[in-house]
Design a protein around this motif. Structure first.
Motif, mmCIF file in Angstrom:
data_model
loop_
_atom_site.group_PDB
_atom_site.id
_atom_site.type_symbol
_atom_site.label_atom_id
_atom_site.label_comp_id
_atom_site.label_asym_id
_atom_site.label_seq_id
_atom_site.Cartn_x
_atom_site.Cartn_y
_atom_site.Cartn_z
ATOM 1 N N PHE A 7 0.827 -1.200 0.000
ATOM 2 C CA PHE A 7 0.000 0.000 0.000
ATOM 3 C C PHE A 7 0.866 1.257 0.000
ATOM 4 O O PHE A 7 0.541 2.251 -0.669
ATOM 5 C CB PHE A 7 -0.921 -0.005 1.225
ATOM 6 C CG PHE A 7 -1.925 1.097 1.243
ATOM 7 C CD1 PHE A 7 -2.936 1.161 0.286
ATOM 8 C CD2 PHE A 7 -1.874 2.093 2.209
ATOM 9 C CE1 PHE A 7 -3.878 2.171 0.302
ATOM 10 C CE2 PHE A 7 -2.813 3.112 2.225
ATOM 11 C CZ PHE A 7 -3.814 3.156 1.268
ATOM 12 N N LEU A 8 1.990 1.209 0.718
ATOM 13 C CA LEU A 8 2.919 2.347 0.734
ATOM 14 C C LEU A 8 3.475 2.613 -0.663
ATOM 15 O O LEU A 8 3.587 3.770 -1.089
ATOM 16 C CB LEU A 8 4.055 2.081 1.722
ATOM 17 C CG LEU A 8 5.157 3.152 1.782
ATOM 18 C CD1 LEU A 8 4.576 4.489 2.247
ATOM 19 C CD2 LEU A 8 6.286 2.703 2.721
ATOM 20 N N MET A 9 3.839 1.540 -1.380
ATOM 21 C CA MET A 9 4.368 1.702 -2.734
ATOM 22 C C MET A 9 3.336 2.328 -3.676
ATOM 23 O O MET A 9 3.674 3.130 -4.556
ATOM 24 C CB MET A 9 4.813 0.339 -3.288
ATOM 25 C CG MET A 9 5.963 -0.320 -2.551
ATOM 26 S SD MET A 9 7.487 0.683 -2.541
ATOM 27 C CE MET A 9 7.451 1.325 -0.858
ATOM 28 N N ILE A 10 2.079 1.956 -3.483
ATOM 29 C CA ILE A 10 1.004 2.532 -4.296
ATOM 30 C C ILE A 10 0.900 4.030 -4.040
ATOM 31 O O ILE A 10 0.782 4.832 -4.977
ATOM 32 C CB ILE A 10 -0.331 1.831 -3.986
ATOM 33 C CG1 ILE A 10 -0.294 0.389 -4.495
ATOM 34 C CG2 ILE A 10 -1.510 2.577 -4.621
ATOM 35 C CD1 ILE A 10 -1.440 -0.466 -3.991
ATOM 36 N N LEU A 11 0.971 4.430 -2.768
ATOM 37 C CA LEU A 11 0.903 5.848 -2.427
ATOM 38 C C LEU A 11 2.084 6.616 -3.018
ATOM 39 O O LEU A 11 1.924 7.746 -3.503
ATOM 40 C CB LEU A 11 0.867 6.024 -0.907
ATOM 41 C CG LEU A 11 -0.387 5.533 -0.189
ATOM 42 C CD1 LEU A 11 -0.272 5.776 1.307
ATOM 43 C CD2 LEU A 11 -1.631 6.232 -0.735
ATOM 44 N N ILE A 12 3.276 6.007 -2.995
ATOM 45 C CA ILE A 12 4.455 6.669 -3.561
ATOM 46 C C ILE A 12 4.285 6.870 -5.068
ATOM 47 O O ILE A 12 4.649 7.912 -5.617
ATOM 48 C CB ILE A 12 5.733 5.843 -3.271
ATOM 49 C CG1 ILE A 12 6.049 5.870 -1.772
ATOM 50 C CG2 ILE A 12 6.922 6.380 -4.073
ATOM 51 C CD1 ILE A 12 7.196 4.975 -1.366
ATOM 52 N N ALA A 299 -0.264 -1.118 -15.496
ATOM 53 C CA ALA A 299 0.556 -1.264 -14.296
ATOM 54 C C ALA A 299 -0.297 -1.588 -13.074
ATOM 55 O O ALA A 299 0.052 -2.460 -12.272
ATOM 56 C CB ALA A 299 1.354 0.026 -14.067
ATOM 57 N N VAL A 300 -1.414 -0.903 -12.915
ATOM 58 C CA VAL A 300 -2.291 -1.132 -11.763
ATOM 59 C C VAL A 300 -2.850 -2.545 -11.780
ATOM 60 O O VAL A 300 -2.868 -3.242 -10.751
ATOM 61 C CB VAL A 300 -3.438 -0.100 -11.760
ATOM 62 C CG1 VAL A 300 -4.490 -0.468 -10.715
ATOM 63 C CG2 VAL A 300 -2.899 1.296 -11.474
ATOM 64 N N LEU A 301 -3.285 -2.989 -12.947
ATOM 65 C CA LEU A 301 -3.909 -4.313 -13.047
ATOM 66 C C LEU A 301 -2.882 -5.435 -12.948
ATOM 67 O O LEU A 301 -3.129 -6.463 -12.307
ATOM 68 C CB LEU A 301 -4.699 -4.424 -14.353
ATOM 69 C CG LEU A 301 -5.884 -3.455 -14.491
ATOM 70 C CD1 LEU A 301 -6.567 -3.642 -15.838
ATOM 71 C CD2 LEU A 301 -6.888 -3.661 -13.358
ATOM 72 N N GLN A 302 -1.712 -5.261 -13.548
ATOM 73 C CA GLN A 302 -0.709 -6.324 -13.566
ATOM 74 C C GLN A 302 0.033 -6.476 -12.238
ATOM 75 O O GLN A 302 0.632 -7.524 -11.980
ATOM 76 C CB GLN A 302 0.298 -6.083 -14.695
ATOM 77 C CG GLN A 302 -0.227 -6.390 -16.081
ATOM 78 C CD GLN A 302 -0.574 -7.868 -16.261
ATOM 79 O OE1 GLN A 302 -0.091 -8.748 -15.554
ATOM 80 N NE2 GLN A 302 -1.452 -8.144 -17.222
ATOM 81 N N THR A 303 0.006 -5.451 -11.410
ATOM 82 C CA THR A 303 0.685 -5.550 -10.112
ATOM 83 C C THR A 303 -0.276 -5.913 -8.982
ATOM 84 O O THR A 303 0.134 -5.958 -7.814
ATOM 85 C CB THR A 303 1.361 -4.207 -9.761
ATOM 86 O OG1 THR A 303 0.386 -3.156 -9.841
ATOM 87 C CG2 THR A 303 2.501 -3.905 -10.723
ATOM 88 N N ASN A 304 -1.540 -6.159 -9.317
ATOM 89 C CA ASN A 304 -2.545 -6.467 -8.287
ATOM 90 C C ASN A 304 -2.581 -5.391 -7.202
ATOM 91 O O ASN A 304 -2.733 -5.686 -6.009
ATOM 92 C CB ASN A 304 -2.272 -7.835 -7.650
ATOM 93 C CG ASN A 304 -2.486 -8.966 -8.631
ATOM 94 O OD1 ASN A 304 -3.427 -8.947 -9.424
ATOM 95 N ND2 ASN A 304 -1.591 -9.952 -8.605
ATOM 96 N N SER A 305 -2.438 -4.144 -7.614
ATOM 97 C CA SER A 305 -2.393 -3.038 -6.656
ATOM 98 C C SER A 305 -3.640 -2.985 -5.782
ATOM 99 O O SER A 305 -3.559 -2.708 -4.579
ATOM 100 C CB SER A 305 -2.240 -1.711 -7.405
ATOM 101 O OG SER A 305 -1.012 -1.659 -8.088
#
Length: 417
Positions: A7-12, A299-305
């Protein structure tokens, strides 16, 4: 990687996309950097990423649709349809402001990527006549272009959402229509009225010749109407001895109308105007932003963000209504694409929606995702229309935020009650 770190990586990644343009880095590059960061730190399968990049239907087709949308506007401008359309609406509407938002809303019925840029070109002369600032013009055009996507059945997000929650399209339309009413009300209170009150621009309505002006409006807007009718209703087709209507894909609708417009110019030996239209639609600025926004979606879909986000919320016992709001909102914010937040998060929300599904919960999820969609610096409509009027993307987001909050707050109140 655990949920906290994911979740932190998503925010960054979101912060990267927001901060880089502040240093005069083009928004398309900022989006690409944020997407590449996400792919790198969350460990995506690069082979699958390349497969998605090579995909015609979900990637290159959309880029071509943007090209065809831009081309239709440029050709209509050269033929003279745009000026005729704007003049007719100005004659029929009660004020210049009403003319402007009516045109933007009309274009919103067409589910074309970057459609707010199309309406921006159409309302440009009206914005100049009213002496609107770049921020005011972009905010009005951007908001009123996006009134219908909550329920209009031409939009892919509506179709996918109804399928995920296993409700019929008519039921979905009936229960989601009130969101458009809220959007109109919020747009009037927080955007339209404050701007037009300062401008105090009125005009005398025509007393005679309304039918003539309406005829001119229909004539000048036939390319847009043709795309809408082909996409929504379709063309007659003989099937099993009966005549039925088959809907035409938006790609082919746009392509057909563009070919007709090009042939009109060529027939009249206006070759320079035809070349101008093609060059305009091929501008790297527009297509580059489109590429970057679609790459971010991959990127969002392939990383299962969204799975990391879902796990993060569950870990800390976040209340259901907060999950229903935040999960779609973050997906909409990160991708700027309606169908992306629908496809990525709505399956995760099924336990919160209930069976049979609660339409108030669905409305809250859809409105929240759409709020992220409208707040997203990677939203193609926002970036392209802001570039046209030379407005700051983040100032536009700030300007429309009260209306966004208004819609979500009302839906949340209904859900809690």
């Amino acid at each position: 990687m655990n949920a906290n770190l994911g979740f932190l990586m998503i925010l960054i990644s979101i912060i990267i996309i927001i901060v880089l343009p502040r240093f005069k880095i083009h928004i398309a590059i900022a989006i690409m950097v944020g997407a590449l960061f996400l792919l790198s730190v969350l460990g995506a399968d690069w082979y699958k990423v390349l497969i998605d990049l090579a995909n015609w239907h979900n990637f290159w087709r959309i880029i071509v649709i943007v090209f065809l949308s831009l081309l239709i506007v440029a050709l209509m401008e050269k033929i003279g349809y745009l000026n005729m359309m704007v003049d007719s609406v100005k004659s029929l509407a009660a004020s210049l402001g009403a003319s402007m938002v009516s045109i933007s809303a009309f274009i919103g019925l067409l589910p074309m990527p970057g459609g707010a840029y199309v309406s921006a070109r159409l309302v440009d002369s009206l914005a100049n006549e009213m002496k609107l600032s770049p921020l005011e013009a972009t905010s009005l055009n951007y908001w009123f272009r996006h009134l219908w996507e909550y329920w209009w059945p031409l939009y892919t997000g509506v179709i996918v959402a109804s399928a995920i929650f296993e409700v019929t399209i008519p039921d979905f339309v009936i229960h989601m229509f009130f969101l458009t009413i809220l959007a109109i009300l919020g747009g009037y209170i927080f955007i339209y009225y404050p701007i037009m009150r300062k401008k105090n621009i009125k005009k005398d309505r025509i007393k005679n010749g309304k039918s003539r002006e309406f005829g001119k409006l229909l004539y000048s807007s036939w390319p847009i109407l043709a795309v809408m009718l082909l996409t929504l209703l379709g063309v007659p087709w003989i099937q099993n001895g009966r005549i039925v209507l088959h809907r035409v894909d938006l790609f082919y609708s746009l392509l057909s109308v563009d070919i007709v417009l090009l042939l009109m110019l060529v027939h009249n030996k206006r070759y320079k105007d035809a070349v101008y239209g093609l060059r305009f639609a091929l501008k790297p600025t527009f297509l580059g932003v489109t590429f970057a926004a679609l790459f971010m979606k991959i990127a969002v879909l392939q990383t299962n963000s969204m799975q990391y986000t879902y796990q993060f919320f569950n870990m800390y016992g976040i209340p259901p209504f907060v999950v229903i709001i935040l999960l779609p909102y973050l997906a909409g914010l990160m991708t700027g694409v309606t169908v992306a937040y629908v496809a990525a998060t709505f399956p995760l929300l099924l336990p919160y929606i209930g069976s049979p599904p609660s339409f108030t919960a669905i409305a809250l999820a859809y409105a929240s995702g759409y709020a992220g969609h409208l707040s997203s610096p990677v939203h193609l409509c926002l970036v392209l229309s802001a570039q046209h009027f030379k407005a700051d993307v983040y100032k536009v987001i700030k300007r429309v935020s009260p209306a966004i909050i208004f819609v979500v707050a009302i839906v949340l109140a209904i859900y809690l009650i």
